[in-house]
Write a protein that holds these residues in place. Structure first.
Motif, short mmCIF file in Angstrom:
data_model
loop_
_atom_site.label_atom_id
_atom_site.label_comp_id
_atom_site.label_asym_id
_atom_site.label_seq_id
_atom_site.Cartn_x
_atom_site.Cartn_y
_atom_site.Cartn_z
N LEU A 15 0.83 -1.20 0.00
CA LEU A 15 0.00 0.00 0.00
C LEU A 15 0.87 1.26 0.00
O LEU A 15 0.52 2.26 -0.62
CB LEU A 15 -0.96 -0.02 1.18
CG LEU A 15 -2.02 -1.14 1.11
CD1 LEU A 15 -2.80 -1.22 2.42
CD2 LEU A 15 -2.96 -0.94 -0.07
N GLY A 16 2.03 1.19 0.65
CA GLY A 16 2.98 2.29 0.60
C GLY A 16 3.52 2.51 -0.80
O GLY A 16 3.69 3.65 -1.25
N PHE A 19 0.99 4.38 -2.83
CA PHE A 19 1.03 5.81 -2.54
C PHE A 19 2.21 6.48 -3.26
O PHE A 19 2.04 7.50 -3.93
CB PHE A 19 1.12 6.04 -1.03
CG PHE A 19 1.14 7.48 -0.64
CD1 PHE A 19 -0.02 8.24 -0.65
CD2 PHE A 19 2.33 8.10 -0.28
CE1 PHE A 19 0.00 9.58 -0.31
CE2 PHE A 19 2.36 9.43 0.07
CZ PHE A 19 1.19 10.18 0.04
N LEU A 22 1.82 6.73 -7.12
CA LEU A 22 0.93 7.79 -7.62
C LEU A 22 1.61 9.15 -7.66
O LEU A 22 1.16 10.05 -8.37
CB LEU A 22 -0.34 7.84 -6.76
CG LEU A 22 -1.24 6.61 -6.89
CD1 LEU A 22 -2.40 6.69 -5.90
CD2 LEU A 22 -1.76 6.45 -8.31
N SER A 53 -0.85 0.56 -9.77
CA SER A 53 -1.27 1.01 -8.44
C SER A 53 -2.52 0.28 -7.97
O SER A 53 -2.61 -0.14 -6.81
CB SER A 53 -1.49 2.52 -8.44
OG SER A 53 -0.28 3.19 -8.71
N ALA A 57 -2.77 -2.19 -4.80
CA ALA A 57 -3.76 -1.91 -3.76
C ALA A 57 -4.62 -3.14 -3.49
O ALA A 57 -4.92 -3.46 -2.33
CB ALA A 57 -4.63 -0.72 -4.17
#
Length: 138
Positions: A15-16, A19, A22, A53, A57
């Motif tokens: 998940l990092g 981020f 993006l 991404s 996710a």
């Protein structure tokens, strides 16, 4: 460390990566290079950024939600999911060396450290998922 905890750490790390991914264009200051690309290449690049991404996710969310089941190979689906995500990260780890030219980091200590951290990190993701998958074959 307990496998479920490692899976949860992998989920958070993925998940990092979402981020960071993006904001990668801004972080790496790629805007001028992207603007110089032909429109189709620029659009394909940006679509791939979004879909990678989204994929990461999904990997992170599913892993977080079902870490215990994946760690215990509670269902064949958990084993196959671990294999699939492990293969994804194993290939990505190998591509860190086979796809990128060394000119991007050679002679630059920070970029060399980042290159190695990505290689080891992606390989660690693969190892965690393959360890979970292996439990399904015992």
């Amino acid at each position: 460390m307990k496998l479920e905890l490692l899976l949860r750490l992998a989920a958070l790390a993925q998940l990092g990566v979402v981020f960071l991914n993006l904001f990668l264009i801004r972080i790496m200051k790629w805007r001028p290079d992207l603007d110089a690309m032909p429109l189709l290449l620029r659009e394909v690049f940006q679509i791939h950024v979004y879909f990678i991404s989204i994929t990461l996710a999904i990997f992170g969310a599913i892993t977080w939600q079902f870490a215990g089941d994946i760690a215990n190979a509670a269902h064949p689906l958990c084993v196959w999911l671990a294999i699939g995500i492990g293969v994804f990260w194993a290939i990505r780890s190998v591509m860190q060396w086979t796809h990128y030219s060394a000119v991007h980091w050679r002679g630059d200590r920070l970029r060399t450290v980042i290159h190695w951290m990505l290689f080891v990190g992606y390989g660690a993701f693969a190892a965690v998922y393959f360890t979970a998958a292996n439990r399904g074959f015992r």
